[in-house]
Enzyme design. Structure first.
Site, PDB file in Angstrom:
ATOM      1  N   GLU A  98      11.029  -3.761   5.507  1.00  0.00           N
ATOM      2  CA  GLU A  98       9.748  -3.806   6.279  1.00  0.00           C
ATOM      3  C   GLU A  98      10.358  -3.020   8.038  1.00  0.00           C
ATOM      4  O   GLU A  98       9.560  -3.035   9.028  1.00  0.00           O
ATOM      5  CB  GLU A  98       8.533  -4.434   6.442  1.00  0.00           C
ATOM      6  CG  GLU A  98       7.698  -4.347   5.192  1.00  0.00           C
ATOM      7  CD  GLU A  98       7.656  -2.725   5.059  1.00  0.00           C
ATOM      8  OE1 GLU A  98       7.756  -1.685   5.891  1.00  0.00           O
ATOM      9  OE2 GLU A  98       7.220  -2.350   3.232  1.00  0.00           O
ATOM     10  N   TYR A 116       0.763  -1.365  -0.497  1.00  0.00           N
ATOM     11  CA  TYR A 116       0.219  -0.038   0.170  1.00  0.00           C
ATOM     12  C   TYR A 116       0.791   1.317   0.140  1.00  0.00           C
ATOM     13  O   TYR A 116      -0.253   2.463   0.544  1.00  0.00           O
ATOM     14  CB  TYR A 116      -1.074   0.242   0.951  1.00  0.00           C
ATOM     15  CG  TYR A 116      -0.308  -0.248   2.441  1.00  0.00           C
ATOM     16  CD1 TYR A 116       0.792   1.036   3.126  1.00  0.00           C
ATOM     17  CD2 TYR A 116      -0.389  -1.720   2.720  1.00  0.00           C
ATOM     18  CE1 TYR A 116       0.734   0.740   4.470  1.00  0.00           C
ATOM     19  CE2 TYR A 116       0.443  -1.833   4.163  1.00  0.00           C
ATOM     20  CZ  TYR A 116       1.284  -0.608   4.825  1.00  0.00           C
ATOM     21  OH  TYR A 116       1.574  -0.678   6.425  1.00  0.00           O
ATOM     22  N   GLY A 117       2.175   1.207  -0.154  1.00  0.00           N
ATOM     23  CA  GLY A 117       3.189   2.535   0.044  1.00  0.00           C
ATOM     24  C   GLY A 117       4.134   2.409  -0.800  1.00  0.00           C
ATOM     25  O   GLY A 117       3.994   2.338  -1.727  1.00  0.00           O
ATOM     26  N   THR A 118       5.217   2.549  -0.354  1.00  0.00           N
ATOM     27  CA  THR A 118       6.485   2.181  -1.561  1.00  0.00           C
ATOM     28  C   THR A 118       6.710   1.444  -2.088  1.00  0.00           C
ATOM     29  O   THR A 118       7.390   1.075  -3.245  1.00  0.00           O
ATOM     30  CB  THR A 118       7.766   2.890  -1.043  1.00  0.00           C
ATOM     31  OG1 THR A 118       7.812   1.882  -0.205  1.00  0.00           O
ATOM     32  CG2 THR A 118       7.886   4.259   0.229  1.00  0.00           C
ATOM     33  N   LEU A 119       6.480   0.659  -2.017  1.00  0.00           N
ATOM     34  CA  LEU A 119       6.269  -0.886  -2.876  1.00  0.00           C
ATOM     35  C   LEU A 119       4.737  -1.167  -3.809  1.00  0.00           C
ATOM     36  O   LEU A 119       4.958  -2.256  -4.959  1.00  0.00           O
ATOM     37  CB  LEU A 119       6.136  -2.248  -1.893  1.00  0.00           C
ATOM     38  CG  LEU A 119       7.187  -2.454  -0.673  1.00  0.00           C
ATOM     39  CD1 LEU A 119       6.278  -3.256   0.125  1.00  0.00           C
ATOM     40  CD2 LEU A 119       8.277  -2.994  -1.763  1.00  0.00           C
TER      41      LEU A 119
END
Length: 111
Positions: free
Chosen positions: A72, A6-9
């Protein structure tokens, strides 16, 4: 194994290269069960909450999961939790601690 990001991936973001050997399945929105925070350079999920979060589902190998755990900082910063999707159970990375003083993303989208 399935993973929900849901973010930088996500595609187009700075850490997406970790998923280049994974298989993108589709965009998907979670049930409204998270608090979603803007942590500056990246977002974070926390349970419980009432926000549905938009992200992407991938099928990945155990080797990719190990790299994601490293990125993470599991278990220091994030932990793995299971999330039921229409395509089966997926790992989602959830913050160990609720952030203080950080802006909540009520829309469920980052950035």
């Amino acid at each position: 194994m399935l993973v929900f990001v849901y973010g930088t991936l996500k595609r187009g973001e700075r850490n997406h290269h970790f998923l280049k050997r994974g298989q993108y399945l589709r965009d998907w929105q979670t049930p409204p069960c998270f608090a979603f925070f803007d942590l500056g350079a990246y977002p974070g999920l926390y349970r419980p909450g009432n926000t549905a979060v938009l992200g992407e589902l991938y099928r990945v190998s155990p080797a990719i999961m190990a790299q994601l755990d490293w990125l993470e900082e599991v278990p220091r910063v994030y932990r793995r939790e299971w999330l039921m999707t229409p395509w089966g159970r997926a790992v989602v990375y959830v913050l160990q601690r609720r952030p203080r003083g950080m802006r909540k993303l009520e829309t469920g989208r980052w950035p």
